[in-house]
Design a protein around this motif. Structure first.
Motif, PDB file in Angstrom:
ATOM      1  N   PRO A  10      75.330   7.045  -2.145  1.00 33.99           N
ATOM      2  CA  PRO A  10      76.445   6.194  -2.594  1.00 33.99           C
ATOM      3  C   PRO A  10      77.535   7.059  -3.221  1.00 33.99           C
ATOM      4  CG  PRO A  10      74.341   5.239  -3.241  1.00 33.99           C
ATOM      5  CD  PRO A  10      74.036   6.607  -2.690  1.00 33.99           C
ATOM      6  N   ALA A  11      78.763   6.606  -3.164  1.00 31.93           N
ATOM      7  CA  ALA A  11      79.909   7.417  -3.589  1.00 31.93           C
ATOM      8  C   ALA A  11      79.769   7.913  -5.021  1.00 31.93           C
ATOM      9  CB  ALA A  11      81.198   6.617  -3.425  1.00 31.93           C
ATOM     10  N   ASP A  12      79.301   7.040  -5.932  1.00 34.15           N
ATOM     11  CA  ASP A  12      79.202   7.461  -7.324  1.00 34.15           C
ATOM     12  C   ASP A  12      78.107   8.503  -7.515  1.00 34.15           C
ATOM     13  OD1 ASP A  12      77.297   5.489  -6.668  1.00 34.15           O
ATOM     14  OD2 ASP A  12      77.033   4.946  -8.780  1.00 34.15           O
ATOM     15  N   VAL A  13      77.001   8.354  -6.785  1.00 35.83           N
ATOM     16  CA  VAL A  13      75.916   9.336  -6.882  1.00 35.83           C
ATOM     17  C   VAL A  13      76.362  10.671  -6.320  1.00 35.83           C
ATOM     18  CG1 VAL A  13      73.572   9.916  -6.118  1.00 35.83           C
ATOM     19  CG2 VAL A  13      74.129   7.564  -6.796  1.00 35.83           C
ATOM     20  N   ARG A  14      77.034  10.632  -5.166  1.00 33.82           N
ATOM     21  CA  ARG A  14      77.488  11.895  -4.565  1.00 33.82           C
ATOM     22  C   ARG A  14      78.477  12.610  -5.471  1.00 33.82           C
ATOM     23  NH1 ARG A  14      77.222  14.264   0.514  1.00 33.82           N
ATOM     24  NH2 ARG A  14      78.809  15.886   0.796  1.00 33.82           N
ATOM     25  N   ALA A  15      79.386  11.868  -6.104  1.00 30.27           N
ATOM     26  CA  ALA A  15      80.371  12.489  -7.001  1.00 30.27           C
ATOM     27  C   ALA A  15      79.666  13.164  -8.177  1.00 30.27           C
ATOM     28  CB  ALA A  15      81.363  11.439  -7.490  1.00 30.27           C
ATOM     29  N   ARG A  16      78.657  12.503  -8.720  1.00 27.07           N
ATOM     30  CA  ARG A  16      77.917  13.086  -9.850  1.00 27.07           C
ATOM     31  C   ARG A  16      77.151  14.327  -9.417  1.00 27.07           C
ATOM     32  NH1 ARG A  16      72.936  11.556 -10.799  1.00 27.07           N
ATOM     33  NH2 ARG A  16      73.267   9.463  -9.954  1.00 27.07           N
ATOM     34  N   LEU A  17      76.493  14.263  -8.257  1.00 28.03           N
ATOM     35  CA  LEU A  17      75.739  15.421  -7.766  1.00 28.03           C
ATOM     36  C   LEU A  17      76.665  16.577  -7.398  1.00 28.03           C
ATOM     37  CD1 LEU A  17      72.993  13.730  -5.553  1.00 28.03           C
ATOM     38  CD2 LEU A  17      72.715  14.795  -7.799  1.00 28.03           C
ATOM     39  N   GLU A  18      77.831  16.267  -6.864  1.00 28.73           N
ATOM     40  CA  GLU A  18      78.778  17.340  -6.526  1.00 28.73           C
ATOM     41  C   GLU A  18      79.242  18.071  -7.773  1.00 28.73           C
ATOM     42  OE1 GLU A  18      81.762  15.281  -4.297  1.00 28.73           O
ATOM     43  OE2 GLU A  18      80.852  15.799  -2.350  1.00 28.73           O
ATOM     44  N   ALA A  19      79.447  17.347  -8.871  1.00 30.21           N
ATOM     45  CA  ALA A  19      79.845  17.992 -10.122  1.00 30.21           C
ATOM     46  C   ALA A  19      78.732  18.900 -10.636  1.00 30.21           C
ATOM     47  CB  ALA A  19      80.198  16.935 -11.165  1.00 30.21           C
ATOM     48  N   ASP A  20      77.480  18.412 -10.570  1.00 31.58           N
ATOM     49  CA  ASP A  20      76.349  19.245 -10.983  1.00 31.58           C
ATOM     50  C   ASP A  20      76.184  20.444 -10.055  1.00 31.58           C
ATOM     51  OD1 ASP A  20      75.712  17.629 -13.123  1.00 31.58           O
ATOM     52  OD2 ASP A  20      74.213  16.453 -12.022  1.00 31.58           O
ATOM     53  N   ALA A  21      76.342  20.206  -8.757  1.00 29.29           N
ATOM     54  CA  ALA A  21      76.174  21.288  -7.785  1.00 29.29           C
ATOM     55  C   ALA A  21      77.222  22.385  -7.999  1.00 29.29           C
ATOM     56  CB  ALA A  21      76.283  20.737  -6.361  1.00 29.29           C
ATOM     57  N   LYS A  22      78.417  21.996  -8.390  1.00 22.40           N
ATOM     58  CA  LYS A  22      79.467  22.987  -8.661  1.00 22.40           C
ATOM     59  C   LYS A  22      79.044  23.929  -9.783  1.00 22.40           C
ATOM     60  CE  LYS A  22      84.400  23.358  -9.739  1.00 22.40           C
ATOM     61  NZ  LYS A  22      85.663  22.587 -10.027  1.00 22.40           N
ATOM     62  N   ARG A  51      66.031  13.546   3.574  1.00 21.27           N
ATOM     63  CA  ARG A  51      66.976  14.053   4.572  1.00 21.27           C
ATOM     64  C   ARG A  51      68.396  13.996   4.016  1.00 21.27           C
ATOM     65  NH1 ARG A  51      67.161  10.438   8.725  1.00 21.27           N
ATOM     66  NH2 ARG A  51      68.347  11.912   9.988  1.00 21.27           N
ATOM     67  N   THR A  52      68.680  12.968   3.219  1.00 21.85           N
ATOM     68  CA  THR A  52      69.998  12.870   2.591  1.00 21.85           C
ATOM     69  C   THR A  52      70.222  14.037   1.638  1.00 21.85           C
ATOM     70  OG1 THR A  52      70.029  10.461   2.762  1.00 21.85           O
ATOM     71  CG2 THR A  52      71.449  11.453   1.086  1.00 21.85           C
ATOM     72  N   GLY A  53      69.188  14.370   0.857  1.00 19.99           N
ATOM     73  CA  GLY A  53      69.300  15.491  -0.075  1.00 19.99           C
ATOM     74  C   GLY A  53      69.506  16.813   0.642  1.00 19.99           C
ATOM     75  N   MET A  54      68.786  17.012   1.740  1.00 18.56           N
ATOM     76  CA  MET A  54      68.948  18.262   2.486  1.00 18.56           C
ATOM     77  C   MET A  54      70.324  18.339   3.136  1.00 18.56           C
ATOM     78  SD  MET A  54      65.180  19.134   4.051  1.00 18.56           S
ATOM     79  CE  MET A  54      64.790  17.519   4.719  1.00 18.56           C
ATOM     80  N   GLN A  55      70.833  17.209   3.617  1.00 24.33           N
ATOM     81  CA  GLN A  55      72.184  17.207   4.193  1.00 24.33           C
ATOM     82  C   GLN A  55      73.215  17.519   3.111  1.00 24.33           C
ATOM     83  OE1 GLN A  55      73.206  16.500   7.680  1.00 24.33           O
ATOM     84  NE2 GLN A  55      74.825  17.666   6.648  1.00 24.33           N
ATOM     85  N   PHE A  56      73.002  16.992   1.907  1.00 22.25           N
ATOM     86  CA  PHE A  56      73.905  17.286   0.791  1.00 22.25           C
ATOM     87  C   PHE A  56      73.931  18.776   0.498  1.00 22.25           C
ATOM     88  CE2 PHE A  56      74.434  18.060  -3.761  1.00 22.25           C
ATOM     89  CZ  PHE A  56      75.671  17.471  -4.006  1.00 22.25           C
ATOM     90  N   CYS A  57      72.749  19.404   0.406  1.00 25.32           N
ATOM     91  CA  CYS A  57      72.682  20.846   0.139  1.00 25.32           C
ATOM     92  C   CYS A  57      73.391  21.637   1.237  1.00 25.32           C
ATOM     93  CB  CYS A  57      71.224  21.291   0.024  1.00 25.32           C
ATOM     94  SG  CYS A  57      70.345  20.643  -1.411  1.00 25.32           S
ATOM     95  N   ALA A  58      73.169  21.220   2.480  1.00 25.92           N
ATOM     96  CA  ALA A  58      73.817  21.910   3.597  1.00 25.92           C
ATOM     97  C   ALA A  58      75.336  21.796   3.505  1.00 25.92           C
ATOM     98  CB  ALA A  58      73.322  21.326   4.924  1.00 25.92           C
ATOM     99  N   ASP A  59      75.830  20.614   3.163  1.00 24.73           N
ATOM    100  CA  ASP A  59      77.278  20.411   3.056  1.00 24.73           C
ATOM    101  C   ASP A  59      77.872  21.270   1.942  1.00 24.73           C
ATOM    102  OD1 ASP A  59      77.075  18.538   5.059  1.00 24.73           O
ATOM    103  OD2 ASP A  59      77.136  16.800   3.708  1.00 24.73           O
ATOM    104  N   VAL A  60      77.196  21.306   0.798  1.00 29.13           N
ATOM    105  CA  VAL A  60      77.716  22.042  -0.354  1.00 29.13           C
ATOM    106  C   VAL A  60      77.761  23.540  -0.078  1.00 29.13           C
ATOM    107  CG1 VAL A  60      77.213  22.713  -2.744  1.00 29.13           C
ATOM    108  CG2 VAL A  60      77.066  20.308  -2.063  1.00 29.13           C
TER     109      VAL A  60
END
Length: 247
Positions: A10-22, A51-60
C-alpha cells in the motif's frame, strides 16, 4: 504458468519503508551491500520475506528479483512463509542433542502439534530445529527470537511455550528482554532498540563461557590435574611444551 508480478505495498507502507531503506542504504559505499538489512526490514513488516518484499528490495537497490531471491533463500534467518510472534528454535547440534536437545524438540512437536518450521494455529509460536548457536556450555539451549534460554529440559521448554502463548512476561537466561519476531527483524535491520534497558541487558558472556578465561588469568587457582594412569592426583599447573632436554 509464470507467476504474476508481485503486488505492491500500500502507498503509505511503501513510503514508510522507502524512508527506512534510504537510511539503510546510506550506511554502505556500495548500495548492493545493503541487501541483507533490507531483507530484515521487509521481514519486520510482514513477519516473513514475501515476493512483495523481495520486489521492493530489488527496486531500491537496482537488482533483479532473481538476485534478491538467491540471497533470501540462502540464509535461514529469512523466513519464506508466515510465522509466529515467537520463533522457538531448539538446538539439535551435537552437544545440545546428546544433552537432551533431540528429546526437547520431539516433545515440543508433540505438545504443540506442529512439525519443523511450522506455526501453531494461534499464530504465536513457530517451532524449528536450529544449528549451533555457540552456547554449548549451557546445553541444551532453546532460543526464542534469538535470545537464549539455557539448560532446558522437555518440561521447562513446555512451560516456556505455554507462557509465550498465554502472553506472560518471559525473561531469557541472559541477554535482552523478549520482543516479537517482527520487532527483532527491525533491530537486525540496524535500527535502534528503543526498549528501556534492552541494550544494557545484552551484557557479556555467561559465567560458564568465562571459566577458561578466569583459569588463564589465575583467578580460580591452579587446575587439578589427574595422572592418566590413575595415580594420586596432584594440584599442579598443566605442563608446557617439552624442552629439547625432554623436561
Amino acid at each position: 504458468m509464470p507467476q504474476l508480478p508481485a503486488p505492491d505495498y500500500p502507498a503509505d507502507v511503501r513510503a514508510r519503508l522507502e524512508a527506512d531503506a534510504k537510511d539503510v542504504v546510506a550506511r554502505y559505499p556500495d548500495s548492493r551491500s545493503a541487501l541483507l538489512p533490507l531483507l530484515h526490514l521487509v521481514q519486520s513488516e510482514e513477519g516473513h520475506v514475501t515476493r512483495t518484499g523481495m520486489q521492493f528490495c530489488a527496486d531500491v537497490l537496482g537488482l533483479t528479483t532473481a538476485e534478491v531471491t538467491a540471497v533470501a533463500t540462502f540464509y535461514t534467518m529469512y523466513r519464506r512463509k508466515p510465522s509466529g510472534d515467537y520463533q522457538v528454535g531448539v538446538c539439535t547440534n551435537t552437544l545440545c542433542a546428546v544433552m537432551g536437545g533431540d528429546a526437547i524438540f520431539e516433545e515440543l512437536k508433540q505438545y504443540l502439534g506442529v512439525g519443523n518450521n511450522e506455526t501453531t494455529e494461534d499464530g504465536k509460536v513457530t517451532l524449528e530445529h536450529i544449528e549451533c548457536n555457540a552456547a554449548c556450555d549451557f546445553a541444551p539451549v532453546v532460543m526464542v527470537n534469538w535470545e537464549f534460554f539455557d539448560n532446558q529440559t522437555p518440561e521447562s521448554a513446555k512451560r516456556l511455550v505455554d507462557d509465550l502463548r498465554d502472553g506472560k512476561v518471559v525473561k531469557p537466561s541472559r541477554g535482552a528482554p523478549l520482543c516479537t519476531y517482527k520487532e527483532t527483524a527491525r533491530i537486525l535491520a540496524g535500527f535502534p532498540d528503543e526498549r528501556e534497558g534492552a541494550v544494557e541487558a545484552s551484557g557479556a558472556a555467561g559465567p560458564a563461557s568465562l571459566i577458561g578465561l578466569r583459569l588463564a588469568k589465575g583467578e580460580l587457582g591452579q587446575p587439578r590435574v589427574v595422572h592418566p594412569r590413575a595415580e594420586e592426583p596432584q594440584d599442579q599447573p598443566p605442563s608446557g611444551r617439552a624442552t629439547e632436554e625432554g623436561e
